[in-house]
Design a protein around this motif. Structure first.
Motif, PDB file in Angstrom:
ATOM      1  N   MET A 132     -13.519  -2.157  -6.684  1.00 27.30           N
ATOM      2  CA  MET A 132     -12.666  -3.046  -7.470  1.00 27.30           C
ATOM      3  C   MET A 132     -11.203  -2.687  -7.264  1.00 27.30           C
ATOM      4  O   MET A 132     -10.342  -3.555  -7.137  1.00 27.30           O
ATOM      5  N   LEU A 133     -10.917  -1.381  -7.227  1.00 28.16           N
ATOM      6  CA  LEU A 133      -9.535  -0.947  -7.056  1.00 28.16           C
ATOM      7  C   LEU A 133      -9.040  -1.294  -5.652  1.00 28.16           C
ATOM      8  O   LEU A 133      -7.921  -1.786  -5.493  1.00 28.16           O
ATOM      9  N   GLN A 134      -9.882  -1.072  -4.647  1.00 27.23           N
ATOM     10  CA  GLN A 134      -9.495  -1.428  -3.275  1.00 27.23           C
ATOM     11  C   GLN A 134      -9.231  -2.935  -3.187  1.00 27.23           C
ATOM     12  O   GLN A 134      -8.276  -3.356  -2.532  1.00 27.23           O
ATOM     13  N   HIS A 135     -10.077  -3.729  -3.848  1.00 24.81           N
ATOM     14  CA  HIS A 135      -9.841  -5.178  -3.841  1.00 24.81           C
ATOM     15  C   HIS A 135      -8.506  -5.498  -4.502  1.00 24.81           C
ATOM     16  O   HIS A 135      -7.739  -6.315  -4.001  1.00 24.81           O
ATOM     17  N   SER A 136      -8.230  -4.845  -5.645  1.00 21.99           N
ATOM     18  CA  SER A 136      -6.958  -5.101  -6.321  1.00 21.99           C
ATOM     19  C   SER A 136      -5.781  -4.749  -5.423  1.00 21.99           C
ATOM     20  O   SER A 136      -4.797  -5.476  -5.360  1.00 21.99           O
ATOM     21  N   LEU A 137      -5.899  -3.624  -4.718  1.00 18.79           N
ATOM     22  CA  LEU A 137      -4.820  -3.220  -3.809  1.00 18.79           C
ATOM     23  C   LEU A 137      -4.643  -4.259  -2.712  1.00 18.79           C
ATOM     24  O   LEU A 137      -3.529  -4.666  -2.399  1.00 18.79           O
ATOM     25  N   ALA A 138      -5.764  -4.682  -2.134  1.00 10.69           N
ATOM     26  CA  ALA A 138      -5.685  -5.665  -1.050  1.00 10.69           C
ATOM     27  C   ALA A 138      -5.065  -6.963  -1.539  1.00 10.69           C
ATOM     28  O   ALA A 138      -4.369  -7.659  -0.808  1.00 10.69           O
ATOM     29  N   LYS A 139      -5.320  -7.277  -2.809  1.00 12.65           N
ATOM     30  CA  LYS A 139      -4.792  -8.527  -3.336  1.00 12.65           C
ATOM     31  C   LYS A 139      -3.308  -8.431  -3.629  1.00 12.65           C
ATOM     32  O   LYS A 139      -2.539  -9.306  -3.288  1.00 12.65           O
ATOM     33  N   TRP A 140      -2.904  -7.364  -4.301  1.00  8.32           N
ATOM     34  CA  TRP A 140      -1.579  -7.383  -4.917  1.00  8.32           C
ATOM     35  C   TRP A 140      -0.545  -6.468  -4.283  1.00  8.32           C
ATOM     36  O   TRP A 140       0.620  -6.522  -4.646  1.00  8.32           O
ATOM     37  N   CYS A 141      -0.907  -5.574  -3.378  1.00  7.97           N
ATOM     38  CA  CYS A 141       0.121  -4.649  -2.901  1.00  7.97           C
ATOM     39  C   CYS A 141       1.108  -5.389  -2.020  1.00  7.97           C
ATOM     40  O   CYS A 141       0.790  -6.411  -1.422  1.00  7.97           O
ATOM     41  N   ASN A 142       2.345  -4.892  -1.963  1.00  7.56           N
ATOM     42  CA  ASN A 142       3.392  -5.670  -1.315  1.00  7.56           C
ATOM     43  C   ASN A 142       3.553  -5.359   0.170  1.00  7.56           C
ATOM     44  O   ASN A 142       4.648  -5.397   0.697  1.00  7.56           O
ATOM     45  N   ALA A 143       2.443  -5.056   0.843  1.00  8.29           N
ATOM     46  CA  ALA A 143       2.479  -4.975   2.304  1.00  8.29           C
ATOM     47  C   ALA A 143       2.472  -6.398   2.853  1.00  8.29           C
ATOM     48  O   ALA A 143       2.113  -7.335   2.148  1.00  8.29           O
ATOM     49  N   GLU A 144       2.872  -6.530   4.132  1.00  8.99           N
ATOM     50  CA  GLU A 144       2.906  -7.882   4.706  1.00  8.99           C
ATOM     51  C   GLU A 144       1.574  -8.253   5.345  1.00  8.99           C
ATOM     52  O   GLU A 144       1.226  -9.423   5.462  1.00  8.99           O
ATOM     53  N   ILE A 145       0.850  -7.248   5.798  1.00  8.80           N
ATOM     54  CA  ILE A 145      -0.447  -7.479   6.437  1.00  8.80           C
ATOM     55  C   ILE A 145      -1.451  -6.546   5.775  1.00  8.80           C
ATOM     56  O   ILE A 145      -1.163  -5.367   5.577  1.00  8.80           O
ATOM     57  N   ILE A 146      -2.621  -7.090   5.474  1.00  6.73           N
ATOM     58  CA  ILE A 146      -3.680  -6.264   4.891  1.00  6.73           C
ATOM     59  C   ILE A 146      -4.871  -6.260   5.838  1.00  6.73           C
ATOM     60  O   ILE A 146      -5.297  -7.308   6.314  1.00  6.73           O
ATOM     61  N   ILE A 147      -5.367  -5.072   6.115  1.00  4.68           N
ATOM     62  CA  ILE A 147      -6.611  -4.987   6.871  1.00  4.68           C
ATOM     63  C   ILE A 147      -7.620  -4.292   5.980  1.00  4.68           C
ATOM     64  O   ILE A 147      -7.395  -3.171   5.527  1.00  4.68           O
ATOM     65  N   TYR A 148      -8.683  -4.998   5.685  1.00  6.57           N
ATOM     66  CA  TYR A 148      -9.682  -4.471   4.759  1.00  6.57           C
ATOM     67  C   TYR A 148     -10.929  -4.122   5.550  1.00  6.57           C
ATOM     68  O   TYR A 148     -11.549  -4.987   6.155  1.00  6.57           O
ATOM     69  N   ILE A 153      -3.833  -0.616   5.144  1.00  2.90           N
ATOM     70  CA  ILE A 153      -5.257  -0.629   5.490  1.00  2.90           C
ATOM     71  C   ILE A 153      -6.053  -0.038   4.347  1.00  2.90           C
ATOM     72  O   ILE A 153      -5.735   1.035   3.842  1.00  2.90           O
ATOM     73  N   MET A 154      -7.070  -0.771   3.920  1.00  6.14           N
ATOM     74  CA  MET A 154      -7.984  -0.243   2.914  1.00  6.14           C
ATOM     75  C   MET A 154      -9.299   0.063   3.634  1.00  6.14           C
ATOM     76  O   MET A 154      -9.882  -0.840   4.239  1.00  6.14           O
ATOM     77  N   ALA A 155      -9.748   1.276   3.568  1.00  3.65           N
ATOM     78  CA  ALA A 155     -11.015   1.640   4.195  1.00  3.65           C
ATOM     79  C   ALA A 155     -12.022   1.997   3.117  1.00  3.65           C
ATOM     80  O   ALA A 155     -11.834   2.951   2.378  1.00  3.65           O
ATOM     81  N   ASP A 156     -13.059   1.183   3.008  1.00 12.96           N
ATOM     82  CA  ASP A 156     -14.054   1.384   1.946  1.00 12.96           C
ATOM     83  C   ASP A 156     -15.424   1.429   2.596  1.00 12.96           C
ATOM     84  O   ASP A 156     -15.919   0.419   3.036  1.00 12.96           O
ATOM     85  N   SER A 157     -16.047   2.571   2.778  1.00 12.56           N
ATOM     86  CA  SER A 157     -15.626   3.859   2.315  1.00 12.56           C
ATOM     87  C   SER A 157     -15.658   4.839   3.487  1.00 12.56           C
ATOM     88  O   SER A 157     -16.530   4.742   4.347  1.00 12.56           O
TER      89      SER A 157
END
Lengths: 588, 462
Positions: free
Chosen positions: A242-258, A328-332
């Protein structure tokens, strides 16, 4: 026999051994068997090669051939990556669905990037310009939000002899020619890059700008910087995903790689359904326009799980080289480490701790070191931030993956199962967590806001620590035995926890909290605390404070005050002052 | 006859045999092993090299002889013949009928290992299933396509709970003529337990809607590795080819994991925690992930695995890895059980990850999300008040803390507790939730909105 070949001798799950091997290199991408399954060479001895296969090996027989490609396992980098979902070896899952249906059959060959699609190319580089790694040749509008800058591949250096005119091109069309030392190279819009090799990392800068996540407990107490590295360890059910999803949604990076590495299929589907609908508060575009997903769910081949991390980070580095701030969010990462362990076990390597191979620490270091903030040229900066979830068995942080990860990260967001049990989300423990970026980014807050972030942060942390200590006493004698000043600390700590740290990812108003609102909220709580101290000192009993109506208003400010109307904090502040003034009058 | 047959083994040890001098055999291929008396057992190729195959025999290796055993390689992986006619039938752990009726006519043969669902083809599960059990419906909502295990321990009523769920589970507001089938896979459970389920299905007339796979405690343990795969293969067929909503019950996953460990140690593999193989996560995932919904298909597969935690330890590798794969867990508590409360659900440790999209307006009731959050928070506080009370005594507690104790009692007795045949509608469940909250003063309710308080909250003191 042809140049690069071998014969399968032994098959043990995803690991096979080939003999009579000719012309296959270490790290070479190979195709295995009659179905030409994708695989990689992981060790060589005499004429024997050990190969890990990225697809299911059922039915494969000894005696079938392996074919070398002469190229390392690589990803395709070019227009068409954005908004896509890939598996661990960069196969586009949507195209596979069109081709093979709802289940992932093996042996399906689909190129990562669309070869047919025409992109509108606008040249920037000119003939006779010098070209080197990452020189921008031109641009393509990849999504409405993202301008894709066509780069000179890192291994090309020379003088530009030709640039295509503005117009429609496929990624295979030549859009530039470069005269290198040896020959003239024709450059199409995409190039390949081996996943296990990092792209250049010159011009490292100190990460000193915060990566704002919209999560109060992170931004305010344990901030991450752009180009920083963080780990989120937590047992199951503590809310990592859930936290990784929140980060991917709202963090102010320009590109997200999940990167969904060995996780649940339904979670990836959730991202796929949700992100096109959600609007990024920083750009007003659907989140999907800036997101790339790597989905290698837990029942997909374990070897591709191992490579998914590298596929993700290589794509991330590519966008960083264009000049973007990438997160980049790496789960897990634990699933990745387990994949290493599984393959290592099949290779019968000598295990170190808990069956993990001895090279676990160095692999983790290699991975996390690919993050950073970089200066590309004199006026361009880019960054690659990494957030890795860790799933320690039994929630025990002393296990090898958490311990080794700790050595290479600077921001530790420990999730606490007790908080999660009380449905306090995000369940980030304020005692276990830390951030080493605090002093680096304090300057940014001071430059952008009048209220002092550092002071508020220190005050809040102090109260939380005092509370921890007082709770030990309360456990023995009950709260009534404490003096009122200390009971006020407990009360303020309760406000901090419930009104500030708790944040609902499901609430429309509260899922994302802007930096200004965070400061406003913290300021309100600390102001309430300071006024209350004064009144308690005059001899007012604690219940006069806790019974004030304004406490309920503070409790509900996170949902009542919108991100774009911070003036309402002034009204709330006046309310506090008014009610406190009345009390003060009473106990004069 | 298909495939190649070889006579003689070179090695037998535990559940594993080795055959030499073979050609043209594939990895993971199915094997038929005929012992000297003519009895046929099923096996699978675990490892293969140019002239040697390592085979795991599901029926066990007792009675096999080195010289006269015949081994036939079938030329394809283990497959199960599936059809709609399997509904209402009873099979053994390998998928052979044991109810005395001939094998059902097969519509299709399917690889029992299944194929991963493409994440882009999945449909996110969001249809609320009403189980009639308050702790599940309100606090840990089950949705169609979810995998929600029950973590239990020996001597706790997990079977009773599972049977109640099977009897009462229904989709609220679903279409009238939706078909619903239970696939039941027993792995190493006692005869009594299997009989308990069978009788339960029979009493409600549900037996005609059940496919049963029984590997009982005295059946060969290695067979257990196949049983859940057979069950899930049938489930996938019924869901995605026949458009049926399938609920799969796998019990007991602990026995499955132990069979996995047995094979791993027979092969002298490097063990990870507590002797379980390092690939146990991937292996369990290959079962649990066979759940969900697919775009364009009407059916769904929902899983309810049951596992007993060895020594009630939730950190034991089996519940631990399961919890990392499944979408939540219902944990049973020995403490609540000893208070005589049924179902003894450990509320703080239980979780449903998919509930947030299955509850609220148009699904259950608009106050559901906040109410469940409030109940969780309040009950978490009860635990800390109780530990305080045990130190300083109840008399010394503040007024509010005493309110919490009162709330805790009523929550456990009235909300958690219900009869094994009590089928509460979601409205009833939520109303009971508000009722027990009435023991707390309004100022303690921070998770529910002011409107909800106005609409539902009645203070007990007033």
């Amino acid at each position: 026999m042809a140049e690069r070949e071998g014969i399968i001798y032994r098959i043990n799950g995803p690991v096979i051994e080939a003999r009579r091997v000719i012309g296959i290199y270490m790290g070479d991408m190979v195709e295995v068997g009659n179905e030409r399954l994708i695989a990689e060479t992981i060790s060589l001895e005499d004429d024997r090669a050990t190969i890990q296969v990225y697809e299911d090996t059922s039915g494969l027989q000894p005696g079938e051939m392996v074919y070398g490609t002469g190229l390392p396992l690589a990803v395709e980098l070019g227009p068409g990556l954005m908004s896509q979902t890939f598996d661990g070896i960069q196969r586009p899952l949507e195209l596979i669905q069109e081709k093979a249906g709802s289940f992932i059959q093996r042996g399906v060959k689909v190129p990562a990037l669309d070869r047919e699609k025409k992109w509108h190319f606008k040249p920037i580089a000119k003939v006779n310009d010098e070209a080197e790694a990452n020189t921008i040749l031109g641009t393509v509008q990849e999504t409405e939000l993202i301008e894709h800058r066509i780069l000179v591949p890192p291994d090309v250096k020379g003088r530009i002899t030709h640039v295509a005119e503005e117009g429609e091109y496929t990624i295979e069309d030549t859009i530039a020619k470069v005269m290198t030392k040896n020959d003239e190279r024709e450059l199409p819009m995409y190039h390949q890059w081996p996943v296990r090799a990092k792209r250049s990392s010159v011009g490292r800068l100190n990460p000193s700008i915060p990566l704002l996540t919209g999560q109060r407990v992170l931004d305010f107490l344990f901030p991450l910087a752009r180009g920083g590295v963080a780990a989120i360890p937590g047992g199951f059910g503590t809310g990592k995903t859930m936290l990784q999803h929140s980060l991917a949604k709202w963090c102010n990076a320009e590109i997200i790689i999940y990167i969904g590495c060995g996780e649940r299929g339904n979670e990836m589907t959730q991202v796929l359904e949700e992100f096109p609908e959600l609007i990024d508060p920083n750009s007003d575009h659907p989140l999907m326009e800036r997101t790339i997903l790597i989905a290698n769910t837990s029942n997909m081949p374990v070897t591709a799980r191992e490579s998914s991390i590298y596929t993700g980070i290589t794509i991330g580095e590519y966008y960083r080289d264009m000049g973007y701030h990438v997160a980049i969010m790496a789960d897990s990462t634990s699933r990745w480490a387990e994949a290493l362990r599984e393959i290592s076990g099949r290779l019968e390597e000598m295990p170190a701790e808990e069956g993990y191979p001895a090279y676990l620490a160095s692999r983790l270091a290699e991975f996390y070191e690919r993050a950073g903030r970089f200066r590309l040229d004199k006026d361009r900066e880019a960054s690659l931030s990494l957030v890795g979830a860790v799933s320690p068995p039994g929630g025990d942080f002393s296990e090898p993956v958490t311990q080794h990860t700790r050595r290479f990260i600077r921001c530790f967001w420990g999730l606490d199962s007790e908080l999660a049990g009380a449905r306090h989300f995000p369940a980030i423990s304020w005692t276990d967590s830390y951030s080493e970026y605090i002093s680096d980014i304090a300057e940014w807050w001071d430059e952008n806001f009048e209220t002092s972030w550092s002071k508020l942060r220190t005050d809040i942390m102090e109260i939380l620590q005092d509370e921890q200590r007082l709770q030990q006493v309360v456990k023995l004698v009950g709260p009534d035995a404490l003096p009122d000043a200390q009971r006020l600390t407990l009360e303020t700590a309760r406000l901090i926890k419930e009104a500030f740290l708790q944040q609902s990812a499901l609430s429309e108003e509260d899922a994302y909290c802007s930096a200004g609102k965070q400061l406003g909220m913290a300021n309100i709580i600390m102001h309430f605390h300071e006024r209350a101290i004064g009144i308690i000192e005059r001899g007012a009993p604690i219940f006069t404070i806790t019974e004030l109506d304004i406490v309920q208003d503070i409790m509900r400010m996170k949902t009542r005050i919108p991100n774009d109307n911070l003036d309402e904090f002034d009204t709330l502040m006046e309310g506090i002052n008014y009610q406190m003034d009345v009390l003060e009058e009473k106990y004069r | 006859m298909q495939g190649k047959e070889y006579i003689g083994l070179s090695h037998v040890s535990g559940p594993i045999i080795v055959v030499e001098g073979i050609t043209g055999v594939g990895f993971d291929e199915m094997v038929e092993v005929t012992d000297p008396t003519g009895e046929v057992r099923i096996g699978r190729v675990l490892e293969i090299s140019e002239d040697l195959a390592v085979i795991q025999v599901f029926g066990g290796t007792r009675g096999l002889a080195i010289s006269s055993t015949r081994v036939r390689f079938v030329g394809r992986p283990l497959e199960l013949e599936v059809s709609r006619d399997m509904i209402g039938r009873v099979f053994n752990g390998l998928g052979e009928p044991i109810d005395g009726i001939p094998k059902p006519f097969a519509t299709q043969r399917m690889n029992i290992n299944g194929v991963p669902i493409n994440p882009t083809s999945r449909e996110y599960p969001r249809d609320f299933i009403q189980t009639g059990i308050s702790t599940i419906d309100c606090l840990n909502t089950l949705v169609r396509g979810q995998k929600l295990p029950i973590f239990s321990g020996s001597g706790m009523p997990h079977n009773l709970l599972a049977r109640q769920i099977v009897r009462q589970a229904k989709l609220v507001g679903g279409e009238e003529n939706e078909e619903f089938v239970v696939v039941f896979a027993a792995m190493g459970i006692k005869h009594d337990d299997a009989e308990f389920f069978r009788r339960g299905f029979e009493e409600t007339g549900a037996l005609n809607n059940v496919v049963m796979f029984l590997n009982l405690a005295d059946d060969p343990s290695i067979e257990r590795l196949i049983t859940p795969r057979c069950a899930l293969t049938v489930a996938e067929y019924l869901a995605f080819y026949e458009g049926i909503h399938v609920l799969v019950i796998l019990t007991d996953m602990t026995n499955y994991a132990e069979a996995l460990r047995e094979i791993a140690s027979a092969r002298e593999e490097v063990p990870s925690r507590k002797g379980y193989p390092g690939y146990m996560y991937s292996d369990l995932a290959s079962l649990y992930e066979r759940t969900g919904r697919i775009q364009g298909a009407t059916g769904s597969v929902t899983q309810l695995p049951i596992l007993s935690m060895p020594n009630d330890d939730i950190n034991h590798p089996i519940p631990d890895l399961t919890g990392y794969i499944t979408e939540g867990q219902i944990v049973l508590s020995r403490e609540i059980n000893s208070k005589g409360i049924y179902p003894p659900v450990n509320v703080p440790r239980s979780l449903s990850r998919l509930m947030k999209d299955g509850i609220g307006e148009n699904k259950t009731r608009p106050d559901h999300p906040n109410l469940q959050s409030q109940l969780y928070a309040a009950y978490a506080n009860v635990q800390s008040v109780r530990s305080l009370a045990s130190v300083i005594g109840e008399e010394e507690l503040s007024e509010i803390d005493r309110n919490y104790l009162q709330f805790g009692e009523h929550f456990e007795q009235e909300f958690i507790g219900q009869k094994p045949d009590e089928d509460r509608s979601i409205e009833e469940t939520l109303d009971i939730g508000w009722q027990v909250l009435s023991y707390l003063p309004e100022t303690e309710l921070h998770r529910v909105s002011e409107d909800e308080i106005a609409q539902f909250y009645v203070s007990a003191s007033s």
